[in-house]
Design a protein around this motif. Structure first.
Motif, short mmCIF file in Angstrom:
data_model
loop_
_atom_site.label_atom_id
_atom_site.label_comp_id
_atom_site.label_asym_id
_atom_site.label_seq_id
_atom_site.Cartn_x
_atom_site.Cartn_y
_atom_site.Cartn_z
N VAL A 95 23.83 62.52 29.06
CA VAL A 95 23.18 61.10 28.80
C VAL A 95 24.23 60.16 28.29
N LEU A 96 25.15 60.71 27.52
CA LEU A 96 26.41 59.61 27.00
C LEU A 96 27.00 59.03 28.06
N ALA A 97 27.24 59.86 29.31
CA ALA A 97 27.79 59.42 30.58
C ALA A 97 27.12 58.29 31.14
N VAL A 98 25.80 58.42 31.13
CA VAL A 98 25.03 57.58 31.94
C VAL A 98 25.05 56.17 30.96
N VAL A 99 24.78 56.27 29.66
CA VAL A 99 24.94 55.11 28.90
C VAL A 99 26.32 54.29 29.04
N TYR A 100 27.36 55.00 28.98
CA TYR A 100 28.60 54.55 29.30
C TYR A 100 28.89 53.60 30.62
N VAL A 101 28.40 54.43 31.77
CA VAL A 101 28.41 53.72 32.69
C VAL A 101 27.50 52.35 32.97
N ASN B 266 29.33 49.70 31.08
CA ASN B 266 30.62 49.28 32.16
C ASN B 266 29.93 48.43 33.26
N GLU B 267 28.68 48.67 33.72
CA GLU B 267 28.19 47.75 34.77
C GLU B 267 27.85 46.39 34.34
N GLY B 268 27.24 46.61 33.22
CA GLY B 268 26.90 45.02 32.58
C GLY B 268 28.10 44.41 31.92
N LEU C 144 32.08 52.74 20.27
CA LEU C 144 32.92 52.00 21.28
C LEU C 144 32.24 50.88 22.01
N LEU C 145 30.96 51.10 22.18
CA LEU C 145 30.18 50.08 23.15
C LEU C 145 29.79 48.96 22.23
N THR C 146 29.61 49.17 20.88
CA THR C 146 29.62 47.86 19.67
C THR C 146 30.74 47.14 19.74
N ASP D 84 21.95 46.21 26.33
CA ASP D 84 20.82 47.18 26.59
C ASP D 84 21.64 48.64 26.22
N ALA D 85 22.91 48.56 26.64
CA ALA D 85 23.52 50.14 26.58
C ALA D 85 24.01 50.12 25.18
N VAL D 86 24.52 49.29 24.44
CA VAL D 86 24.65 49.03 22.92
C VAL D 86 23.54 49.65 22.26
N TRP D 87 22.50 48.89 22.66
CA TRP D 87 21.10 49.37 21.91
C TRP D 87 20.83 50.77 22.04
#
Lengths: 121, 409
Positions: free
Chosen positions: B179-185, B188-190, B230-232, B206-209
């Motif tokens: 799951v985390l890998a998908v959110v991470y990708v 990065n796409e965004g 990391l994303l925040t 959206d990924a941060v959210w």
């Protein structure tokens, strides 16, 4: 749900396995069927080696019979069982404990079994 | 419709659509049908809300629309199969449920039995509420191909019995990694493409959210907080990442007053929550590296020793050439003959990274720092031919014509 598990292996890699090791794994396979008894809807069948395979297929003038398996893949199906599990994760959890997985080239393919024929009506 | 109203609409869709898919899937016992019904409602909402303005209670509006679509679909299929009683027999919707069943939905969409390229697309549609055209534009893929990929993945979820529940505790950490890998990708796409082409959703935000939703729902999972941190932190820098002309601005040149300090503090708080759980991992370490950059007053005053140390720790979890490349960038900042050492390390990665544009871009920077300009220009040219992203292409083009910069991000 019912899942068919196909036990596959690579005969070319089987030769590398020490006979002692293979024997030990075989013993644990028997135990695996005991341990998972409540999830095994049908213990299925173990097949003779792929060298015994005969294929019937359609030729230009009707069915023809040929020596060998139906495809040329390195992986062969050595047997199958039918598992009963609540969902795919349940079936995966059981498959992960298959004792022969530690042998090179061994893999399990999981496919749901068609149980509801109304979708074809 | 103005930008603020459009943003309100987006947030409502994001907040509601995953819940609706999960709720309808539970009610009708059919994920495919539920997802389709919500997707149709989202498309209807985008049209109606932009035309008439957002309704007072967007969530209720979407729920009514999605429910109607689901019932229509059930009636249609009931007519086809002769099972007319099915629609009437559906139990009332469990709106009283307070549990966040978006999480189980997310686990299903990221299931390892689905093709990796389908997981992100399905997550964006079913959990985040993006439409197929929006996803196709974000990834620059053909809409029909993408639609086909999503349909195939949804059918697999239904036909093979992928559960819409959060996995059992003994499987949780393994499945959470997917799951985390998908959110991470997704981030990065965004993060890379945010000014590449005009688009209606900000995938990075959206990924941060989504990372925050996951961490909040699984508060005992250190890596979930690590990814949220990391994303925040990365996203807090987003305003400084592009110049007025849409060109990419590297970390070393960013105007640090544009960084969102509130978001950075939030990221630090996430990182502390993760650390308290005492289960280190790759996302926490990457988050710590990002936090270290974020707390530095300037590029030159960055604590490079600590960053190199954190990369050494990260290598224990992720020994990939890309991590080694980033470590080399930090190593090069340490003075003395560190640039030579960094270049030697980068050159050793050539086999694995020959087709990665940032490998060549990093080599170019190091070669320039050593005064080897001809080789640097050649490396920059290689980097340029390998990147597909507009903003990155422009940056590399600029570098070919003026003195290169010294930063991989």
């Amino acid at each position: 749900m019912k899942y068919v598990v196909m036990f596959t292996s690579r005969p070319d890699l089987d030769q590398n396995v020490e006979p002692e090791h293979a024997k030990a794994v075989y013993g644990r396979i028997y135990q695996w069927f005991q341990d998972n008894g409540e999830h095994i809807a049908d213990s299925g069948a173990e097949l003779h080696p792929v060298t015994t395979a005969t294929t019937v297929k359609y030729g230009e003038s009707g069915p023809v019979v040929v020596d060998g398996p139906f495809n040329e893949a390195k992986e062969i199906i050595g047997g199958f069982s039918v598992l009963e599990a609540a969902d795919l994760d349940g079936a995966i959890a059981i498959a992960k404990t298959w004792p022969a997985l530690e042998l090179p080239g061994v893999a399990l393919e999981i496919r749901p079994m068609v149980e509801d024929y109304s979708q074809f009506e | 419709m103005d930008a603020a109203a459009d943003r309100a609409l987006t947030l409502a869709l994001r907040e509601e659509s995953g819940r609706l898919v999960a709720g309808l899937a539970r009610r009708f016992g059919d994920f495919d049908l539920a997802e389709e019904a919500v997707q149709t409602a989202v498309v209807e909402a985008l049209t109606a809300w932009r035309r008439d303005g957002a309704p007072e209670r967007p969530g209720a509006w979407l729920q009514v629309a999605a429910q109607r679509n689901a019932l229509d679909a059930v009636r249609r299929s009931a007519r086809q199969s002769g099972l007319a009683a099915l629609a009437a027999a559906a139990p009332p919707d469990g709106t009283a449920s307070d549990t966040d069943d978006r999480l189980g939905l997310l686990f299903a969409c990221c299931h390892p039995a689905l093709a990796p390229e389908a997981r992100l697309a399905l997550t964006l549609r079913a959990v985040v509420g993006l439409t197929t055209p929006q996803i196709a534009r974000a990834f620059l893929v053909n809409e029909a191909t993408l639609a086909q990929r999503i349909v195939r993945a949804k059918r697999k979820v239904v036909s093979v019995g992928i559960s819409l529940a959060v996995p059992e505790p003994d499987q949780l950490s393994e499945r959470l990694a997917d799951v985390l890998a998908v959110v991470y990708v997704m981030f990065n796409e965004g993060f890379v493409s945010s000014t590449g082409h005009a688009q209606d959703r900000d995938l990075a935000s959206d990924a941060v959210w989504l990372a925050t939703v996951v961490a909040t729902s699984l508060p005992r999972e250190a890596e979930a907080w690590g990814l949220a941190a990391l994303l925040t932190i990365q996203h807090a820098r987003s305003r400084a990442r592009f110049d007025a002309g849409g060109g990419l601005v590297l970390l070393r040149d960013q105007d640090r007053t544009l960084w969102d300090r509130e978001a950075l503090a939030q990221g630090d708080a996430h990182l502390e929550r993760a650390a308290a759980l005492q289960a280190p991992g790759r996302y926490q370490l990457q988050g710590a590296i990002a936090a270290c950059h974020a707390s530095a007053p300037s590029w030159t005053e960055t604590d490079w020793l600590q960053i190199v140390t954190l990369y050494d720790l990260l290598l224990q979890y992720d020994g990939s050439p890309v991590v080694r490349l980033n470590r080399a960038v930090a190593l090069a900042q340490q003075g003395g003959n560190s640039v030579d050492k960094a270049l030697a390390e980068v050159d050793a990665l050539g086999d694995g990274l020959a087709s990665y544009h940032l490998f060549h871009a990093t080599r170019a920077e190091l070669l320039t720092a050593l005064g080897r300009d001809a080789e640097a220009a050649e490396a920059n040219q290689r980097a340029l031919t390998l990147t597909t992203n507009d903003a990155e292409r422009r940056l590399l083009l600029t570098r070919l014509h003026r003195h290169p910069l010294t930063d991989g991000s």
